[in-house]
Design a protein around this motif. Sequence first.
Motif, short mmCIF file in Angstrom:
data_model
loop_
_atom_site.label_atom_id
_atom_site.label_comp_id
_atom_site.label_asym_id
_atom_site.label_seq_id
_atom_site.Cartn_x
_atom_site.Cartn_y
_atom_site.Cartn_z
N ASP A 123 -4.95 6.28 2.85
CA ASP A 123 -5.65 7.00 1.98
C ASP A 123 -5.98 8.46 2.48
O ASP A 123 -5.98 9.58 2.02
CB ASP A 123 -6.95 6.72 1.12
N LYS A 124 -6.87 8.21 3.65
CA LYS A 124 -7.17 9.32 4.60
C LYS A 124 -6.09 10.16 4.93
O LYS A 124 -6.18 11.35 4.98
CB LYS A 124 -7.79 8.83 5.90
N ILE A 128 0.95 -1.12 0.09
CA ILE A 128 -0.12 0.15 -0.13
C ILE A 128 0.80 1.29 -0.05
O ILE A 128 0.59 2.24 -0.76
CB ILE A 128 -0.77 -0.22 1.06
N GLN A 161 -5.40 0.35 3.91
CA GLN A 161 -5.49 1.06 2.78
C GLN A 161 -6.37 2.56 3.10
O GLN A 161 -5.95 3.45 2.73
CB GLN A 161 -6.38 0.34 1.82
N ASN A 162 -7.56 2.16 3.86
CA ASN A 162 -8.31 3.45 4.24
C ASN A 162 -7.65 4.40 5.07
O ASN A 162 -7.55 5.67 4.83
CB ASN A 162 -9.46 2.66 4.86
N ARG A 187 -3.41 10.73 3.63
CA ARG A 187 -2.93 11.44 2.33
C ARG A 187 -3.73 12.48 2.09
O ARG A 187 -3.32 13.56 1.65
CB ARG A 187 -2.45 10.46 1.52
N SER A 188 -5.00 12.05 2.11
CA SER A 188 -5.95 13.16 1.47
C SER A 188 -6.35 14.36 2.43
O SER A 188 -6.69 15.53 1.85
CB SER A 188 -7.17 12.67 1.01
#
Length: 322
Positions: A221-222, A52, A217-218, A224-225
């Motif tokens: 992503d969180k 990931i 993964q979640n 990073r975003s």
Amino acid sequence: MKDSSLINLFQQMYRIRSVEEGIVHRYPEGKMRCPVHLSIGQESIPAIFSQIIQSTDFAVSTHRGHAHYLAKGGNLNAMIAEIYGKSTGCSKGKGGSMHLIDLNVNFMGTSAIVGNSIPIGVGLALSAQLNGTSQISCVFLGDGATEEGVFYESINFAAVRGLPVLFICENNLYSVYSPLSIRQPKGRVIAEMVEAMGVEVAIGDGHNIKSSFDILQNAVDKVRSTGTPFFLEFSTYRWREHCGHGFDNDIGYRTHEEFLEWQAKDPLNNLERHLQDSNINIASSLEAIKSEIDLEVRKAFDFADRSPFPSQSEALDGVYAL
Ligand SMILES: Cc1ncc(C[n+]2csc(CCOP(=O)(O)OP(=O)(O)O)c2C)c(N)n1
Ligand SMILES: [Mg+2]
């Protein structure tokens, strides 16, 4: 998850296991003169992480850091040579197993001091924020490290400043020989305590590969975003003794029955069986993957064995003392 992703995961998990089993088998030769903290049994989260994370992201880890270093893409030869105390090691043979680093893949270090790498990981996240990059910083820690004061300071600082840091706590129930049950109040959940400090959290069963993959993964992503911190707590279990290549189920702090219960949940073995059940033609590819990895690992040990020790003249290079 697709079979191809599961095979990649199997490959990563098997590679980490093979390296550490290699250490187990060769340790009695007396050529590795540093202590080793093995994470055999705990490979699932690092393996998932490897699938990931991006190589530009930062990661730091602990005394039990072989798997994290390898999962981040750290150089295998340099790691084994470091454990052999050789000049080709990633810390030039002066750090040993607990001082792994590979700047080529932003694996920024491990430390023998429990909790020590946590603020370093937070500082790396601050640097990413100040430099305006999209990098995230990942901090691996054990359950014991959540009992260090610096853990709370770091969580608080990350929350207040809104830093892109992902804390990954591998809760293997023990800090050396002390179970969580005698170290923390009954009913306390580490992740819930962190949530109360204003950081988003999730809890996962490290033996459930699919759900752990989604959780990780979640979270990545969180972070990073949103550029804000996230804390993950995964349950796992170390098979070998706290420090060393043997077993320690007979010294009284945990039972052999408990060990067998966790061993039966072996994520590597279970994944291999799952792949075999779902695809009857896969057995020979898995065997080929295993032999290729075993060969790579053997070559890394040969490289370490053949490498020179640091010379006397460089003994104090990079050492700073008053
Ligand atoms: C500041 C500090 N206190 C104590 C120790 C001794 N020590 C080494 S490893 C360890 C256990 C840490 O437990 P945990 O964070 O759960 O990691 P695990 O060993 O389970 O992977 C301790 C207490 C240390 N190295 N540093
Ligand atoms: Mg622990």
